[in-house]
Design an enzyme around this catalytic site. Structure first.
Site, short mmCIF file in Angstrom:
data_model
loop_
_atom_site.label_atom_id
_atom_site.label_comp_id
_atom_site.label_asym_id
_atom_site.label_seq_id
_atom_site.Cartn_x
_atom_site.Cartn_y
_atom_site.Cartn_z
N GLN A 72 31.67 -10.55 -13.46
CA GLN A 72 30.61 -10.90 -12.51
C GLN A 72 29.71 -11.97 -13.09
O GLN A 72 29.83 -12.40 -14.24
CB GLN A 72 29.78 -9.65 -12.18
CG GLN A 72 29.21 -8.94 -13.41
CD GLN A 72 28.55 -7.62 -13.07
OE1 GLN A 72 27.35 -7.45 -13.28
NE2 GLN A 72 29.35 -6.67 -12.57
N HIS A 74 25.38 -13.60 -12.41
CA HIS A 74 24.09 -13.47 -11.72
C HIS A 74 23.47 -14.86 -11.51
O HIS A 74 23.65 -15.75 -12.35
CB HIS A 74 23.11 -12.63 -12.54
CG HIS A 74 23.63 -11.29 -12.91
ND1 HIS A 74 24.11 -10.38 -11.99
CD2 HIS A 74 23.75 -10.68 -14.13
CE1 HIS A 74 24.49 -9.28 -12.61
NE2 HIS A 74 24.29 -9.44 -13.90
N GLU A 91 19.59 -10.94 -18.46
CA GLU A 91 19.63 -9.57 -18.93
C GLU A 91 20.04 -9.55 -20.40
O GLU A 91 20.55 -10.55 -20.93
CB GLU A 91 20.61 -8.73 -18.10
CG GLU A 91 22.05 -9.19 -18.20
CD GLU A 91 22.98 -8.48 -17.21
OE1 GLU A 91 22.51 -7.72 -16.36
OE2 GLU A 91 24.21 -8.71 -17.31
N HIS A 149 30.48 -12.61 -17.08
CA HIS A 149 30.45 -11.54 -18.07
C HIS A 149 31.07 -10.26 -17.53
O HIS A 149 31.26 -10.11 -16.32
CB HIS A 149 29.01 -11.27 -18.52
CG HIS A 149 28.13 -10.76 -17.41
ND1 HIS A 149 27.51 -11.60 -16.49
CD2 HIS A 149 27.78 -9.50 -17.05
CE1 HIS A 149 26.81 -10.88 -15.64
NE2 HIS A 149 26.96 -9.59 -15.95
N ARG A 169 30.42 -10.51 -7.75
CA ARG A 169 31.66 -10.07 -8.39
C ARG A 169 32.75 -11.13 -8.21
O ARG A 169 32.99 -11.58 -7.08
CB ARG A 169 32.14 -8.74 -7.80
CG ARG A 169 31.36 -7.54 -8.30
CD ARG A 169 31.99 -6.24 -7.82
NE ARG A 169 31.88 -6.08 -6.38
CZ ARG A 169 30.84 -5.54 -5.75
NH1 ARG A 169 29.80 -5.10 -6.45
NH2 ARG A 169 30.82 -5.44 -4.45
#
Length: 280
Positions: A72, A74, A91, A149, A169
């Site tokens: 996936q 972000h 993150e 990642h 995804r």
């Protein structure tokens, strides 16, 4: 075991965050009892619900994996805001337990183009383009927005992230969930990723793991060194990683998190450890 001396409460406020326990097919049914009694359910995540909801700038969660999660990506802040979201999603992960063959996928092994990545996502060969790194207890990885990642199986991780519920995804190992190839490939970095914040953390030493630009993460070990926490004035999230952690005189267990407004409220017994997180 109860501490010999329970720290005294001092001025300031403490708010315990509600736990959201999420079952996942890729979760685990052998989570140590220190995190709570889940009655044999297959738990994948423990989220902590901030009282400010979506307006809160960061989120903390525990992840428990028995198999690989989806590949996936972000969006960053500009892409997220263009899509009507409040923020993007950087993150970071601190590995708390890892099987001997556990892996984290972070970025690509080589430069790629979007057409090749789309074809690889459709036929599954994208798995072989990911930089799968061996993961060990106390490894720390910063995952900037845009990094393709995946989290492998056999891991227990504490994750600190910008608070946004948006994941694109690219590949999901045949699970019956939607993919987001157009959106994901539009924001994906097409190069290998090597973040200077990646490191192996000494569990017995305090260290600043992240210093912005979106949030701060401080690893604390007991007893707390006030020089590390002095001068912090923010909405603090205190996340124990062991027994022996206290806030405002109250014990806070592994698998819990609390909000504080004063770092001097924190006490950790020798041998204990925790994370302290706050927005940048």
């Amino acid at each position: 075991m109860a501490p010999r001396h329970r720290p005294q409460s001092s001025a300031g406020s403490l708010r315990r965050l509600a736990r959201l326990v999420v079952e996942k097919p890729w979760g685990r049914d052998d989570i140590p009892r220190e995190y709570g009694d889940f009655e044999g359910r297959r738990i994948g995540e423990i989220w902590f619900a901030h009282p400010d909801g979506d307006a809160a700038p960061l989120m903390v969660k525990f992840l428990f994996t028995s198999e690989r999660l989806s590949i996936q990506v972000h969006p960053d802040d500009p892409a997220a805001k263009a899509a009507g979201l409040a923020r993007g999603k950087d993150e970071c992960w601190l590995v708390l337990a890892a099987d001997s063959d556990a892996r984290l996928g972070v970025g690509l092994t080589d430069d790629a183009d979007r057409d090749a990545l789309r074809a690889a996502a459709l036929d599954g060969s994208i798995v072989d383009l990911i930089d799968w790194r061996a993961a060990a207890k106390d490894d720390f990885v910063y995952n900037p927005a845009g990094t393709i990642h995946a989290i492998g199986g056999g891991l227990t991780i504490v994750e600190v992230q910008q608070n946004v519920d948006r994941t694109y995804r690219l590949y999901d190992y045949g699970r019956p969930r939607a993919l987001h190839l157009d959106e994901g490939l539009a924001v994906a970095r097409l190069t290998p990723t090597a973040d200077p914040r990646d490191r192996h953390v000494d569990p017995t030493r305090a260290a600043k793991l992240v210093s912005g630009p979106f949030f701060h993460v401080l690893h604390l070990s007991g007893p707390v060194d006030s020089a590390m926490t002095g001068g912090i004035t923010s909405d603090l999230t205190f996340v124990p990683l062991s027994a022996g952690c206290f806030a405002a005189g109250e014990a806070v267990a592994l698998g819990e998190a609390v909000l504080l407004d004063d770092p001097s409220l924190i006490s950790i017994e020798p041998g204990g450890r925790a994370l302290l997180c706050w927005p940048a």
